[in-house]
Design an enzyme around this catalytic site. Structure first.
Site, PDB file in Angstrom:
ATOM      1  N   ASP A 226       1.191  -1.314   0.058  1.00 50.70           N
ATOM      2  CA  ASP A 226      -0.144   0.024   0.151  1.00 50.70           C
ATOM      3  C   ASP A 226       0.966   1.127   0.029  1.00 50.70           C
ATOM      4  O   ASP A 226       2.111   1.029   0.133  1.00 50.70           O
ATOM      5  CB  ASP A 226      -0.847  -0.093   1.221  1.00 50.70           C
TER       6      ASP A 226
ATOM      7  N   TYR B  81     -11.244   7.016 -15.528  1.00 52.56           N
ATOM      8  CA  TYR B  81     -11.197   5.855 -14.923  1.00 52.56           C
ATOM      9  C   TYR B  81     -11.874   4.821 -15.631  1.00 52.56           C
ATOM     10  O   TYR B  81     -11.031   3.814 -15.620  1.00 52.56           O
ATOM     11  CB  TYR B  81     -12.164   5.922 -13.490  1.00 52.56           C
TER      12      TYR B  81
ATOM     13  N   LYS C 251      -9.693   1.527 -16.680  1.00 53.44           N
ATOM     14  CA  LYS C 251     -10.013   0.050 -16.585  1.00 53.44           C
ATOM     15  C   LYS C 251     -10.305  -0.768 -17.855  1.00 53.44           C
ATOM     16  O   LYS C 251      -9.972  -1.786 -18.032  1.00 53.44           O
ATOM     17  CB  LYS C 251     -11.349  -0.066 -15.866  1.00 53.44           C
TER      18      LYS C 251
END
Length: 262
Positions: A50, A170, A174
């Site tokens: 992360d 976005y 994707k």
């Protein structure tokens, strides 16, 4: 099982003896749920990454406490940085004695109409969501090629197929993840590595409930055939299926995890 009120599914050893690396797994969403499911399905070691140090350490401790597995490690990584990507994979390879499964979960989304969007916002979403998946996949393919086996699972989105206002960056990222998955899978097949993707619709987690207006969340859930969003572990289950030998003849595919009406 009641599709409207699903019960958590017990593990069946689908990843018994495997080692797993998952990006962006220190939150309360799909990444951490996939990590927990991987351990419940018998993985022998796991590394999660992360960009938030405090949250990452807390996630490592929680994963150990929840599952009893000691072979859990965390490593900071910004997938938009090639040096950090290489360092993460080198660390995971050493910690696990070779990574069997990579789950690319890292992604970034914002809400902005295209007409108002600055290049910097577009570039950031594309670089993390698509570029990060590419960097992790590329480096992991290089590593797995030497062993002649391995599995990579990418997190895409139904927005790679469907239109939604204020999500052009976005959605483009994707859709790119889906295309990357298909093309990379053909190359990786030559040396025994499988690459697939999961395409979630609405996955409900605490951060979403906190950030999304109640009326918007209710509207989105109302579009789903079951009248609810997916639990994050339901999406994670599909990832685990793709990581397991149950999908041994699948590569280059994107599996929709959605009940959304047309």
């Amino acid at each position: 099982m009641n599709i409207h009120q699903p019960q958590y599914v017990n593990g069946h050893g689908l990843l018994k003896g495997r080692s797993v690396l998952i990006t962006a797994a220190a939150g309360a969403g799909i990444g951490f749920s996939a990590a927990k499911r991987a351990v419940e399905e018998g993985c022998r070691s796991i590394v999660i990454s992360d960009v938030h140090e405090g949250r990452l350490q807390a996630a490592v401790e929680q994963l150990r406490a929840d599952t009893g597995l000691e072979q859990v490690a965390g490593k900071l990584c910004n997938v938009a940085d090639e040096e950090q990507v290489q360092a993460l994979i080198a660390f995971a390879e050493d910690f696990c004695g070779g990574v069997d499964v990579l789950i690319n979960n890292a992604g970034l989304g914002t809400t902005k109409a295209l007409i108002d969007m600055e290049d910097a916002e577009w570039d950031r979403v594309i670089d993390v969501t698509l570029g990060g998946t590419m960097r992790m996949t590329r480096q992991m393919m290089r590593t797995m090629k030497t062993r002649g086996e391995g599995v990579i699972v990418n997190n895409a989105s139904v927005l790679g197929w469907r239109a939604q206002k204020e999500q052009s960056h976005y959605a483009a990222a994707k859709a790119g993840v889906m295309a990357l998955t298909r093309c990379a899978a053909l190359e990786a097949a030559e040396f025994g590595v499988r690459i697939n993707a999961v395409s979630p619709s609405l996955a409900v987690h605490p951060m979403l409930k906190k950030s999304a207006p109640e009326d918007l969340l209710a509207e989105l859930e109302g579009r789903e055939a079951y009248g609810r969003g997916a639990e994050v572990w339901e999406v994670a289950n599909v990832m685990i299926f793709l990581a397991s030998d149950y999908s041994s003849y699948l590569t280059g595919e994107t599996i929709s995890c959605s009940s959304q009406r047309a």
